[in-house]
Design a protein around this motif. Structure first.
Motif, PDB file in Angstrom:
ATOM      1  N   ASP A 207      28.014  44.714  25.081  1.00  0.00           N
ATOM      2  CA  ASP A 207      29.087  43.829  25.540  1.00  0.00           C
ATOM      3  C   ASP A 207      29.386  42.809  24.440  1.00  0.00           C
ATOM      4  O   ASP A 207      28.486  42.119  23.967  1.00  0.00           O
ATOM      5  CB  ASP A 207      28.687  43.095  26.826  1.00  0.00           C
ATOM      6  N   GLU A 208      30.647  42.698  24.052  1.00  0.00           N
ATOM      7  CA  GLU A 208      31.045  41.827  22.945  1.00  0.00           C
ATOM      8  C   GLU A 208      31.441  40.415  23.364  1.00  0.00           C
ATOM      9  O   GLU A 208      31.751  39.594  22.502  1.00  0.00           O
ATOM     10  CB  GLU A 208      32.207  42.460  22.177  1.00  0.00           C
ATOM     11  N   ALA A 209      31.450  40.148  24.647  1.00  0.00           N
ATOM     12  CA  ALA A 209      31.854  38.820  25.116  1.00  0.00           C
ATOM     13  C   ALA A 209      31.239  38.554  26.476  1.00  0.00           C
ATOM     14  O   ALA A 209      30.814  39.487  27.173  1.00  0.00           O
ATOM     15  CB  ALA A 209      33.378  38.742  25.218  1.00  0.00           C
ATOM     16  N   ASP A 210      31.220  37.280  26.858  1.00  0.00           N
ATOM     17  CA  ASP A 210      30.861  36.937  28.223  1.00  0.00           C
ATOM     18  C   ASP A 210      32.039  37.321  29.109  1.00  0.00           C
ATOM     19  O   ASP A 210      33.182  37.456  28.641  1.00  0.00           O
ATOM     20  CB  ASP A 210      30.587  35.438  28.349  1.00  0.00           C
ATOM     21  N   PHE A 211      31.778  37.486  30.387  1.00  0.00           N
ATOM     22  CA  PHE A 211      32.829  37.912  31.315  1.00  0.00           C
ATOM     23  C   PHE A 211      32.411  37.586  32.726  1.00  0.00           C
ATOM     24  O   PHE A 211      31.246  37.295  33.000  1.00  0.00           O
ATOM     25  CB  PHE A 211      33.097  39.424  31.183  1.00  0.00           C
ATOM     26  N   ALA A 212      33.397  37.621  33.631  1.00  0.00           N
ATOM     27  CA  ALA A 212      33.140  37.434  35.055  1.00  0.00           C
ATOM     28  C   ALA A 212      33.967  38.459  35.817  1.00  0.00           C
ATOM     29  O   ALA A 212      35.100  38.769  35.438  1.00  0.00           O
ATOM     30  CB  ALA A 212      33.519  36.029  35.499  1.00  0.00           C
ATOM     31  N   PHE A 213      33.372  39.012  36.862  1.00  0.00           N
ATOM     32  CA  PHE A 213      34.086  39.920  37.763  1.00  0.00           C
ATOM     33  C   PHE A 213      34.625  39.076  38.910  1.00  0.00           C
ATOM     34  O   PHE A 213      33.854  38.423  39.621  1.00  0.00           O
ATOM     35  CB  PHE A 213      33.158  40.999  38.321  1.00  0.00           C
ATOM     36  N   VAL A 214      35.934  39.082  39.095  1.00  0.00           N
ATOM     37  CA  VAL A 214      36.586  38.238  40.093  1.00  0.00           C
ATOM     38  C   VAL A 214      37.391  39.125  41.036  1.00  0.00           C
ATOM     39  O   VAL A 214      38.123  40.009  40.585  1.00  0.00           O
ATOM     40  CB  VAL A 214      37.518  37.206  39.415  1.00  0.00           C
ATOM     41  N   ARG A 215      37.238  38.886  42.323  1.00  0.00           N
ATOM     42  CA  ARG A 215      38.050  39.577  43.324  1.00  0.00           C
ATOM     43  C   ARG A 215      39.047  38.576  43.890  1.00  0.00           C
ATOM     44  O   ARG A 215      38.662  37.497  44.350  1.00  0.00           O
ATOM     45  CB  ARG A 215      37.176  40.140  44.445  1.00  0.00           C
ATOM     46  N   LEU A 216      40.320  38.958  43.837  1.00  0.00           N
ATOM     47  CA  LEU A 216      41.392  38.143  44.389  1.00  0.00           C
ATOM     48  C   LEU A 216      42.045  38.911  45.519  1.00  0.00           C
ATOM     49  O   LEU A 216      42.259  40.121  45.412  1.00  0.00           O
ATOM     50  CB  LEU A 216      42.443  37.839  43.312  1.00  0.00           C
ATOM     51  N   GLU A 217      42.356  38.212  46.604  1.00  0.00           N
ATOM     52  CA  GLU A 217      43.042  38.835  47.734  1.00  0.00           C
ATOM     53  C   GLU A 217      44.342  38.095  47.994  1.00  0.00           C
ATOM     54  O   GLU A 217      44.394  36.867  47.877  1.00  0.00           O
ATOM     55  CB  GLU A 217      42.155  38.810  48.980  1.00  0.00           C
ATOM     56  N   ARG A 218      45.351  38.854  48.355  1.00  0.00           N
ATOM     57  CA  ARG A 218      46.666  38.266  48.654  1.00  0.00           C
ATOM     58  C   ARG A 218      46.522  37.367  49.874  1.00  0.00           C
ATOM     59  O   ARG A 218      45.876  37.711  50.849  1.00  0.00           O
ATOM     60  CB  ARG A 218      47.690  39.360  48.915  1.00  0.00           C
ATOM     61  N   THR A 219      47.148  36.191  49.822  1.00  0.00           N
ATOM     62  CA  THR A 219      47.050  35.243  50.927  1.00  0.00           C
ATOM     63  C   THR A 219      48.275  35.252  51.819  1.00  0.00           C
ATOM     64  O   THR A 219      48.158  35.117  53.021  1.00  0.00           O
ATOM     65  CB  THR A 219      46.850  33.805  50.403  1.00  0.00           C
ATOM     66  N   ARG A 220      49.437  35.360  51.254  1.00  0.00           N
ATOM     67  CA  ARG A 220      50.666  35.251  52.051  1.00  0.00           C
ATOM     68  C   ARG A 220      50.905  36.528  52.838  1.00  0.00           C
ATOM     69  O   ARG A 220      51.120  37.587  52.273  1.00  0.00           O
ATOM     70  CB  ARG A 220      51.865  35.000  51.166  1.00  0.00           C
ATOM     71  N   GLY A 221      50.848  36.412  54.149  1.00  0.00           N
ATOM     72  CA  GLY A 221      51.201  37.532  55.009  1.00  0.00           C
ATOM     73  C   GLY A 221      50.241  38.700  54.989  1.00  0.00           C
ATOM     74  O   GLY A 221      50.609  39.795  55.362  1.00  0.00           O
ATOM     75  N   GLY A 222      49.002  38.497  54.543  1.00  0.00           N
ATOM     76  CA  GLY A 222      48.050  39.614  54.531  1.00  0.00           C
ATOM     77  C   GLY A 222      48.458  40.656  53.520  1.00  0.00           C
ATOM     78  O   GLY A 222      48.803  40.338  52.404  1.00  0.00           O
ATOM     79  N   LYS A 223      48.452  41.916  53.930  1.00  0.00           N
ATOM     80  CA  LYS A 223      48.841  42.986  53.018  1.00  0.00           C
ATOM     81  C   LYS A 223      50.264  42.776  52.540  1.00  0.00           C
ATOM     82  O   LYS A 223      51.123  42.338  53.295  1.00  0.00           O
ATOM     83  CB  LYS A 223      48.718  44.355  53.688  1.00  0.00           C
ATOM     84  N   ALA A 224      50.491  43.100  51.309  1.00  0.00           N
ATOM     85  CA  ALA A 224      51.825  42.937  50.729  1.00  0.00           C
ATOM     86  C   ALA A 224      52.815  43.782  51.512  1.00  0.00           C
ATOM     87  O   ALA A 224      52.512  44.880  51.964  1.00  0.00           O
ATOM     88  CB  ALA A 224      51.804  43.357  49.262  1.00  0.00           C
ATOM     89  N   GLN A 225      53.996  43.231  51.658  1.00  0.00           N
ATOM     90  CA  GLN A 225      55.061  43.985  52.328  1.00  0.00           C
ATOM     91  C   GLN A 225      55.755  44.849  51.297  1.00  0.00           C
ATOM     92  O   GLN A 225      55.940  44.427  50.178  1.00  0.00           O
ATOM     93  CB  GLN A 225      56.066  43.025  52.972  1.00  0.00           C
ATOM     94  N   ARG A 226      56.124  46.056  51.679  1.00  0.00           N
ATOM     95  CA  ARG A 226      56.808  46.903  50.727  1.00  0.00           C
ATOM     96  C   ARG A 226      57.825  47.782  51.415  1.00  0.00           C
ATOM     97  O   ARG A 226      57.687  48.120  52.582  1.00  0.00           O
ATOM     98  CB  ARG A 226      55.840  47.727  49.925  1.00  0.00           C
TER      99      ARG A 226
END
Length: 183
Positions: free
Chosen positions: A157-176
């Motif tokens: 590994d050539e750098a430090d790193f972080a694993f981040v999980r982001l979840e959509r907040t507005r309206g739950g699942k994205a509308q499509r």
């Protein structure tokens, strides 16, 4: 029910995700995580990302979005529009019995599908690098961090790193809308 649309991406501090068709760092730990997050699922990518990988990823069904009629790699599900790519990924997820489809890049694909994404698995790479592919800016009102793991660097590994999980907040699942119909 439609599958969760998940982005799997690694980005430098300045948002760079690629430089001249390559990843501008080496992080074997991130490649291992990428495999864990995508194995057994459909992966949707653009032609340039497919070209940079150079092959079909084992244990996954590949959907490649390209408007180039000469682009026809064997074993790839080709799509010529975003709607076609999304429909194909959703159909493959159902056929595979999974509730998730992974979008893996590149920058134009992430930008096109960001309004539809439900979850982002982001590897924050502790570097600032030059590059020509940048992850789109996220509106902090639309996303909340639900997990952050900062592993110790492994061999290679050539750098430090972080694993981040982001979840959509507005309206739950994205509308499509696909083919003019609300999902």
């Amino acid at each position: 029910m439609r599958p969760t649309l998940t982005f799997v991406v690694a980005a430098a501090r300045n948002g760079v995700i690629g430089a001249k068709g390559r990843t501008p760092w080496r992080l074997p730990s991130d490649l291992k995580r990428f495999r864990e997050l995508t194995l057994g699922k459909p992966v949707l990518m653009g032609r340039r990302t497919f070209d940079s990988i150079g092959r079909i990823l084992p244990g996954r069904e590949t959907v490649a979005l390209s408007r180039d009629p000469s682009f026809r790699p064997a074993g790839v599900h080709l799509a010529r529009t975003e709607e076609e790519a999304l429909g194909c990924a959703e159909s493959l997820a159902a056929a595979m019995g999974v509730d998730e489809a992974a979008i893996i890049g590149g920058a134009e694909i992430f930008a096109a599908f960001l309004p539809l994404a439900d979850v982002i698995h982001l590897t924050e790479v502790a570097l600032t690098v030059d590059g020509d592919a940048v992850f789109p800016a996220l509106d902090p009102r639309d996303w909340r961090e639900t997990e952050r793991i900062a592993p110790t660097r492994a061999a290679g590994d050539e750098a430090d790193f972080a694993f981040v999980r982001l979840e959509r907040t507005r309206g739950g699942k994205a509308q499509r809308a696909v083919a003019g119909e609300e999902a």
